[in-house]
Design a protein around this motif. Sequence first.
Motif, PDB file in Angstrom:
ATOM      1  N   SER A 176       0.847  -1.190   0.000  1.00 50.93           N
ATOM      2  CA  SER A 176       0.000   0.000   0.000  1.00 50.93           C
ATOM      3  C   SER A 176       0.886   1.244   0.000  1.00 50.93           C
ATOM      4  CB  SER A 176      -0.912   0.016   1.237  1.00 50.93           C
ATOM      5  OG  SER A 176      -1.765  -1.101   1.225  1.00 50.93           O
ATOM      6  N   LYS A 177       0.537   2.198  -0.855  1.00 55.25           N
ATOM      7  CA  LYS A 177       1.317   3.428  -0.949  1.00 55.25           C
ATOM      8  C   LYS A 177       0.507   4.595  -0.413  1.00 55.25           C
ATOM      9  CE  LYS A 177       4.081   1.791  -4.837  1.00 55.25           C
ATOM     10  NZ  LYS A 177       4.512   2.025  -6.235  1.00 55.25           N
ATOM     11  N   GLY A 178       1.175   5.451   0.325  1.00 58.26           N
ATOM     12  CA  GLY A 178       0.492   6.599   0.903  1.00 58.26           C
ATOM     13  C   GLY A 178       1.274   7.130   2.091  1.00 58.26           C
ATOM     14  N   THR A 245      -3.993   5.495   2.373  1.00 58.56           N
ATOM     15  CA  THR A 245      -3.799   5.362   0.936  1.00 58.56           C
ATOM     16  C   THR A 245      -4.115   6.668   0.208  1.00 58.56           C
ATOM     17  OG1 THR A 245      -6.068   4.663   0.453  1.00 58.56           O
ATOM     18  CG2 THR A 245      -4.498   2.952   1.136  1.00 58.56           C
ATOM     19  N   ASP A 246      -3.721   6.720  -1.049  1.00 57.14           N
ATOM     20  CA  ASP A 246      -3.995   7.908  -1.864  1.00 57.14           C
ATOM     21  C   ASP A 246      -5.487   8.159  -1.995  1.00 57.14           C
ATOM     22  OD1 ASP A 246      -1.273   8.206  -2.222  1.00 57.14           O
ATOM     23  OD2 ASP A 246      -1.236   7.134  -4.139  1.00 57.14           O
ATOM     24  N   GLU A 247      -6.299   7.120  -1.805  1.00 57.27           N
ATOM     25  CA  GLU A 247      -7.757   7.261  -1.870  1.00 57.27           C
ATOM     26  C   GLU A 247      -8.349   7.681  -0.519  1.00 57.27           C
ATOM     27  OE1 GLU A 247      -6.028   5.219  -4.945  1.00 57.27           O
ATOM     28  OE2 GLU A 247      -6.162   4.350  -2.908  1.00 57.27           O
TER      29      GLU A 247
END
Length: 325
Positions: A176-178, A245-247
Amino acid sequence: MEKRTVLVTGIGGNVGQGILRNIRSLNLPIRLIGTDIASFTPGNHLCDVSCQVPYSYDESYIPKLQDIIQTEKVDLVIPSTDYEVYYLSENAEKLNTVVVASEAKTAKIYLDKYETYKYLSSNGIPFAKSWIASEYDFSEKEIIAKPREGRGSRGILLNPEKPNQLPQGYMIQPLSKGIEITTAVYVNKQGNLHGLFTMERSLTNGTTTESKVVFQFDDEMKIIADKMIALGGLVGSFNIQSIVTDEGSIVPFEINCRISGTNSIRHNLGFQDVKYAIQEYLLNEIPDEPKPIEGIATRILMDVVYPNSNDFDKLNNNSVSHIIY
């Protein structure tokens, strides 16, 4: 108040050293005993007495702690490592003192990241999807492989070519990216959420080096923390590590069933979980209300220098002349 004695474990690490500094800052008549697997550690200068102990899983660990507790008349034990939380809790009835630690069965679950995933997800609590490495189904574009047990960033692999062939004991999670956040949670004696405190952070070798207080995730983290506490077994301070996350989704990926390494930072920013433990379990007081404030922290390297010394074994307490530079 009469002088009391508190034992802090793992004083060779930043968690234990932070706990010692926080207790010293309270200016209470408390005598500090420190233990570690090494006889000479950077935490020795913060202790009135330091003692070398075996690894917590060694059969001689509990007898050694029993001896120290009896000899030094210890009133309270605060473990600073995950494994010591488990072994001290499991053997609490053998120790003639109070140990601030979550229940052994709960601590054991959180020692294993895969068991943590199964436990939390089966109870409707969000946690990063996880697989045992040999059972990974290749459903993710990017993955992170990590030991099921262990701390910090040791052994972490990004996008390994053959995840199914990793050594036994490895697990897989989506990469997971963020923003990485760390949330400290304190559970009071009544088993209720006393407060929480979240920071964005940057890590070097698994240790926080830069951090910034954030409040926008508190409502969602409180829901997660309350659900975890409702399952029972959590005592005092614990830590939730998550990715935002980016979301905008919050994905917890690791739980530390102990006081975390940023305790000395947050102590100065209005969330004093070490103090709360001292108030509840040593002084029998209602803990202060948390009053978090905005703030940024970074960590620097400093030296403890012992002039005119040539024997490490004698550098075992704060009475030895030293310079902090």
